[in-house]
Design a protein around this motif. Structure first.
Motif, mmCIF file in Angstrom:
data_model
loop_
_atom_site.group_PDB
_atom_site.id
_atom_site.type_symbol
_atom_site.label_atom_id
_atom_site.label_comp_id
_atom_site.label_asym_id
_atom_site.label_seq_id
_atom_site.Cartn_x
_atom_site.Cartn_y
_atom_site.Cartn_z
ATOM 1 N N LEU A 52 44.490 43.273 42.305
ATOM 2 C CA LEU A 52 45.353 44.218 43.038
ATOM 3 C C LEU A 52 45.388 43.916 44.533
ATOM 4 O O LEU A 52 46.421 44.065 45.175
ATOM 5 N N LEU A 53 44.238 43.491 45.069
ATOM 6 C CA LEU A 53 44.160 43.287 46.528
ATOM 7 C C LEU A 53 44.379 41.828 46.924
ATOM 8 O O LEU A 53 44.423 41.504 48.111
ATOM 9 N N GLY A 54 44.475 40.966 45.922
ATOM 10 C CA GLY A 54 44.792 39.554 46.211
ATOM 11 C C GLY A 54 43.735 38.861 47.049
ATOM 12 O O GLY A 54 44.056 38.056 47.924
ATOM 13 N N ASP A 55 42.447 39.167 46.756
ATOM 14 C CA ASP A 55 41.352 38.584 47.542
ATOM 15 C C ASP A 55 40.086 38.627 46.687
ATOM 16 O O ASP A 55 39.910 39.568 45.894
ATOM 17 N N PRO A 56 39.180 37.637 46.829
ATOM 18 C CA PRO A 56 37.926 37.675 46.047
ATOM 19 C C PRO A 56 37.049 38.886 46.402
ATOM 20 O O PRO A 56 36.265 39.345 45.568
#
Length: 304
Positions: A52-56
């Motif tokens: 959802l947040l597009g980040d690890p």
């Protein structure tokens, strides 16, 4: 492409809670324990969060799960969001009259300043000594005042309110005539002939005035009006010191007579009774403070 208001884009509170726990504990295992979930479940939630947040967001290192710069930037907004959700979910605060420090604005006619307000103020002072009252007029803007919360309650007669309002009946009002005890012609009764021959004072206040005028017109009764007043202020003194007759609603009539030593006589013309009520807007129906004030008024004024 998702729009700004697409609910699919909003993060589930359990994902926000996981985010904060991972940030604090640096451990999927400890976060799972705190959430009372299995480790695979929490790993699946973290995968969803990353998607959802597009980040690890959190990267496994020898020192545990370390936050990425994006996670560092998000931790405070996430904490604030959780705090806001807790505030929204918290039960409504109780209204404690003895401790309350606030004001209420009540719409009422000037007659109510004399009849209803003193009793209301006495009761409010006894139960809620630091609560302030402000009386504002009933007029065409009253429904809007109640709707916007600019006023808390209206006491009186407001015909034709639209939907969205509650109302509670207090008592019925009829009309009486007030005269001076020293009136040269009128003593213990008032006939229609005497009424038509007398000089009158007309009070142009509230909806009751319109009801009286309609009744006079319907019965073709002419009054010789020598004085018009905008409200009830000064009426008792005028009637006491002159031979003028005042036709007024019973409650204000009896109150003025009691305070000013006037005579109350049955009105010789038939005027339709009307109902005094309290009105409030639906959005205030469950508000604890508004409910307290309504219940107070009902206990004071129901059935007159």
């Amino acid at each position: 492409m998702h729009s700004d208001h697409d609910p699919a884009q909003l993060l589930d509170p359990k994902l926000l809670t996981l985010f904060v726990l991972l940030y604090t504990t640096r451990s999927v295992t400890r976060a799972a324990e705190a959430l009372e979930q299995s480790q695979p479940t929490v790993s699946a939630w973290l995968a969803r969060l990353r998607e959802l947040l597009g980040d690890p967001l959190f990267v496994r290192t020898g020192a545990g799960m370390q936050p990425t710069p994006r996670a560092e930037a998000l931790v405070e907004p996430v904490r604030e969001a959780l705090q806001s959700l807790r505030r929204i979910s918290a039960p409504a605060r109780e209204f404690v009259p003895a401790q309350a420090q606030r004001g209420f604005r009540v719409c009422m006619t000037d007659a109510s300043h004399i009849t209803l307000l003193p009793r209301l103020l006495r009761r409010v002072r006894a139960q809620a000594p630091r609560v302030r009252l402000e009386a504002i007029p009933i007029d065409d803007g009253t429904p809007r005042e109640l709707e916007t919360g600019h006023a808390d309650l209206a006491l009186g007669i407001i015909p034709g309110l639209e939907s969205g309002f509650y109302q509670q009946v207090f008592y019925e009002q009829d009309f009486v005539c007030l005269v001076s005890p020293q009136h040269p012609l009128i003593h213990d009764t008032l006939t229609l002939e005497q009424y038509q021959a007398a000089a009158h004072v007309q009070v142009l206040s509230g909806k009751s005035h319109a009801l009286l005028e309609e009744a006079l017109k319907a019965q073709r009764v002419q009054r010789d009006v020598l004085l018009r007043l905008p409200g009830f202020l000064g009426l008792a003194t005028v009637v006491a010191d002159t031979d003028l007759v005042a036709t007024v609603p019973r409650q204000i009539g009896e109150t003025l007579a009691r305070n000013g030593g006037l005579k109350v006589l049955a009105c010789p013309i038939a005027v339709p009774r009307y109902t005094v009520k309290q009105y409030w807007h639906a959005r205030m129906h469950h508000d604890p403070a508004n409910r307290w004030l309504r219940n107070l008024c009902a206990s004071l004024y129901m059935n007159g």
